[in-house]
Design a protein around this motif. Structure first.
Motif, short mmCIF file in Angstrom:
data_model
loop_
_atom_site.label_atom_id
_atom_site.label_comp_id
_atom_site.label_asym_id
_atom_site.label_seq_id
_atom_site.Cartn_x
_atom_site.Cartn_y
_atom_site.Cartn_z
N GLU A 81 0.62 12.35 -5.54
CA GLU A 81 -0.19 12.92 -6.61
C GLU A 81 -0.36 11.99 -7.81
N ASP A 82 0.37 10.90 -7.85
CA ASP A 82 0.30 9.99 -8.99
C ASP A 82 -0.89 9.05 -8.82
N PRO A 83 -1.93 9.14 -9.68
CA PRO A 83 -3.13 8.30 -9.50
C PRO A 83 -2.84 6.81 -9.63
N LYS A 84 -1.85 6.45 -10.46
CA LYS A 84 -1.56 5.02 -10.64
C LYS A 84 -0.95 4.41 -9.38
N SER A 85 0.03 5.09 -8.79
CA SER A 85 0.62 4.56 -7.56
C SER A 85 -0.37 4.62 -6.41
N ALA A 86 -1.21 5.69 -6.38
CA ALA A 86 -2.24 5.79 -5.34
C ALA A 86 -3.28 4.68 -5.51
N GLY A 87 -3.70 4.46 -6.75
CA GLY A 87 -4.67 3.40 -7.01
C GLY A 87 -4.12 2.03 -6.68
N PHE A 88 -2.87 1.81 -7.04
CA PHE A 88 -2.19 0.55 -6.73
C PHE A 88 -2.18 0.32 -5.22
N GLY A 89 -1.85 1.36 -4.45
CA GLY A 89 -1.80 1.23 -3.01
C GLY A 89 -3.17 0.98 -2.39
N LEU A 90 -4.18 1.73 -2.83
CA LEU A 90 -5.53 1.56 -2.27
C LEU A 90 -6.13 0.22 -2.65
N PHE A 91 -5.85 -0.24 -3.86
CA PHE A 91 -6.32 -1.55 -4.32
C PHE A 91 -5.77 -2.65 -3.42
N ASN A 92 -4.47 -2.60 -3.15
CA ASN A 92 -3.86 -3.58 -2.25
C ASN A 92 -4.38 -3.42 -0.83
N ALA A 93 -4.62 -2.17 -0.41
CA ALA A 93 -5.10 -1.92 0.95
C ALA A 93 -6.44 -2.60 1.18
N GLY A 94 -7.36 -2.47 0.22
CA GLY A 94 -8.67 -3.10 0.37
C GLY A 94 -8.56 -4.60 0.52
N GLY A 95 -7.72 -5.22 -0.32
CA GLY A 95 -7.55 -6.66 -0.25
C GLY A 95 -6.92 -7.11 1.06
N ILE A 96 -5.93 -6.37 1.53
CA ILE A 96 -5.22 -6.77 2.74
C ILE A 96 -6.10 -6.59 3.98
N ILE A 97 -6.84 -5.49 4.04
CA ILE A 97 -7.74 -5.28 5.18
C ILE A 97 -8.73 -6.43 5.28
N MET A 98 -9.27 -6.85 4.13
CA MET A 98 -10.22 -7.96 4.14
C MET A 98 -9.53 -9.29 4.44
N MET A 99 -8.27 -9.43 4.07
CA MET A 99 -7.51 -10.63 4.45
C MET A 99 -7.38 -10.71 5.97
N ILE A 100 -7.10 -9.56 6.61
CA ILE A 100 -6.99 -9.54 8.06
C ILE A 100 -8.32 -9.94 8.70
N ILE A 101 -9.42 -9.44 8.15
CA ILE A 101 -10.73 -9.82 8.66
C ILE A 101 -10.96 -11.32 8.45
N VAL B 71 0.82 -1.21 0.00
CA VAL B 71 0.00 0.00 0.00
C VAL B 71 0.85 1.26 0.00
N PHE B 72 1.81 1.33 0.91
CA PHE B 72 2.54 2.58 1.11
C PHE B 72 3.92 2.63 0.47
N MET B 73 4.50 1.47 0.18
CA MET B 73 5.92 1.46 -0.18
C MET B 73 6.20 2.21 -1.49
N LEU B 74 5.39 1.97 -2.53
CA LEU B 74 5.65 2.64 -3.81
C LEU B 74 5.50 4.15 -3.70
N PRO B 75 4.41 4.68 -3.08
CA PRO B 75 4.34 6.13 -2.90
C PRO B 75 5.49 6.69 -2.07
N ILE B 76 5.91 5.96 -1.04
CA ILE B 76 7.02 6.44 -0.21
C ILE B 76 8.32 6.45 -1.00
#
Length: 483
Positions: free
Chosen positions: A289-309, A167-172
């Motif tokens: 500000e990059d929508p592709k890296s932001a989208g990539f991160g949020l996409f992974n975030a949704g999947g990982i949050i649900m994996m934790i659940i 989620v965060f590594m590419l934007p960072i």
């Protein structure tokens, strides 16, 4: 054999889980960014990156892991068999991770040699640390219910590592490097090396080995290998582990190509803008500000949050229905949501995110069960042969992990190269041929679904169901008490 209390405190479960959090800061980086790092940051051709990851990975899988497993099983120290390995590899593993993701200014041939050497060292140290760490789960307790609980704690920690990396590594990386990906990834890996080392030391100091083989259970390497080859559940789990990690490496390593080359940027920006706007409004500009890296991160975030659940449901399902049946059902359902990606056009961003969320939930249920099943295979071997060889059983599974990771990562680089992908380096921006979009779509759908489906089929032949779990645990407990 220690026949004392086999219950584990929350502190020890958390301490043990931090070891996997640390290891997965390395492992998830390999899964998610290795192919991308070699092609887009380090500047290797896709076919050369594929060759390095495959050859080095196979050498590590078939060479490093069996040797380390055999030696770890025969380690004797005041700290036990497996904990010393965690202690003495903590610092070297962090250094190796940093070196493997560094970008020295060598000639192209020099870069290939450097990549092969540093990747080899990293996999050797990763095996020396993570294989004994995994085997430790089989000797912390002989209570299968507690073992399920430990696996759940462990894989919540894994999800946190995965969440950060995906989620965060590419934007960072883009932020701290001011657009220079090479500088960014070296900076990030430095911090990860320090944090991971500290976590591994906490694991060492907070855990205890309780299942200790008696002298009568000591065996030769020849006997261990013979037991393995006659252990059908082990053969099945080795094969399943290999196929699962082929899928994880293919899927995880392909998403960055999928967002950069297939997903429609305008549709993605429109879909994620309410989320990024919310975070920006409260001063938490995580995604840049990059929508592709932001989208990539949020996409992974949704999947990982649900994996934790999903993980939170894992223990209760496994306790009630048995590990095998729950693992099979959750793995199959999660695969369905992977296959569906082949049907989504580039502008269907919402349904892409929905499928990722549902995939994450069902795969999350299966995640802790895999390693708990491998610990059960070690119990099955002891129950059948009256000899316990925990590390060599886990080492064989690590062979599956390394081979799966290597084959999957190599397939990502090879397949994307087959579809015409042009490698870049540094801050270069290259216009890719249209065929790359097709390759990226197949790499997150059809190709990774195949190994998952094969694994589902193999699990029908795995005979340690709920009834046998109870029988093995009861009879082993009686033997250990008598000893």
């Amino acid at each position: 054999m220690d026949t004392g209390n086999q219950k584990i405190s929350v502190v020890e479960k958390i301490g043990y889980s931090l070891g996997d959090l640390a290891a997965n800061l390395v492992f998830q980086t390999l899964v998610t960014y290795l192919a991308y790092f070699y092609t887009d940051i380090y500047g290797l051709k896709a076919e050369d990156a594929s060759i390095i990851t495959l050859i080095v990975g196979l050498i590590a899988g078939f060479g490093f892991n069996p040797i380390i497993g055999a030696v770890a099983d025969r380690t004797h120290s005041k700290w036990g068999k497996f904990r010393p390995w965690i202690l003495f590899t903590a610092v070297p593993l962090g250094v190796a991770a940093l070196l493997a993701f560094s970008t020295p200014d060598f000639s192209y041939k020099g870069k290939m040699i450097y990549a092969a050497i540093t990747y080899s060292i990293l996999l050797l140290l990763y095996a020396s640390n993570n294989l004994p760490y995994s085997a430790l789960s089989g000797v912390i307790t002989g209570d299968m219910g507690e073992r399920n609980s430990i696996s759940s704690y462990r894989f919540v920690a894994v999800m946190f590592a995965q969440f950060f990396v995906q989620v965060f590594m590419l934007p960072i990386i883009l932020s701290v490097g001011n657009g220079d990906k090479a500088l960014g990834i070296e900076t990030v890996m430095t911090w990860l090396a320090v944090i991971g080392t500290l976590m591994l030391l906490i694991t060492f100091f907070t855990t205890k080995e309780r299942v200790v083989p008696t002298s009568e259970q000591e065996s030769s390497l020849k006997e261990d290998l013979k037991d393995l080859l006659q252990n059908k559940p082990w053969i099945i789990m080795l094969t399943v582990t290999t196929f699962i990690f082929i899928t994880l490496a293919m899927k995880g390593g392909s998403y960055v190509y999928y967002f950069n080359n297939y997903v429609d940027e305008a549709s993605l920006k429109e879909f994620i803008s309410p989320i990024t706007h919310f975070f920006n409004s409260i001063g938490m500009n995580f995604f840049g500000e990059d929508p592709k890296s932001a989208g990539f991160g949020l996409f992974n975030a949704g999947g990982i949050i649900m994996m934790i659940i999903g993980i939170t449901f894992s223990k209760r399902f496994a306790d009630k229905y048995g590990k095998r049946d729950v693992f099979l059902a959750s793995l199959f359902i999660s695969t369905v949501f992977v296959v569906l990606f082949v049907f989504y056009p580039p502008k269907s961003v919402g349904i892409m995110f929905s499928s990722q969320i549902l995939h994450g939930f069902f795969y999350g249920i299966s995640t802790p069960i895999l390693w708990a099943m491998i610990a059960d295979v070690a119990d099955y071997s002891e129950w059948k042969n009256n000899r316990r060889a925990t590390a060599i059983i886990f080492s064989a599974m690590m062979v599956g992990l390394k081979v799966g990771l290597s084959v999957g990562s190599a397939l990502v680089a090879s397949i994307i190269g087959h579809y015409g992908y042009i490698s870049a380096s540094g801050t270069q921006n290259i216009i890719q041929p249209a065929s790359v979009a097709t390759g990226a779509k197949l790499l997150v759908s059809i190709f990774p679904a195949i190994p998952f489906l094969i694994s589902c089929g193999l699990l029908f032949f795995y005979k340690i169901d709920k009834k046998m779990e109870v029988k093995i645990e009861k009879e082993l407990a009686e033997r250990r008490k008598n000893n």
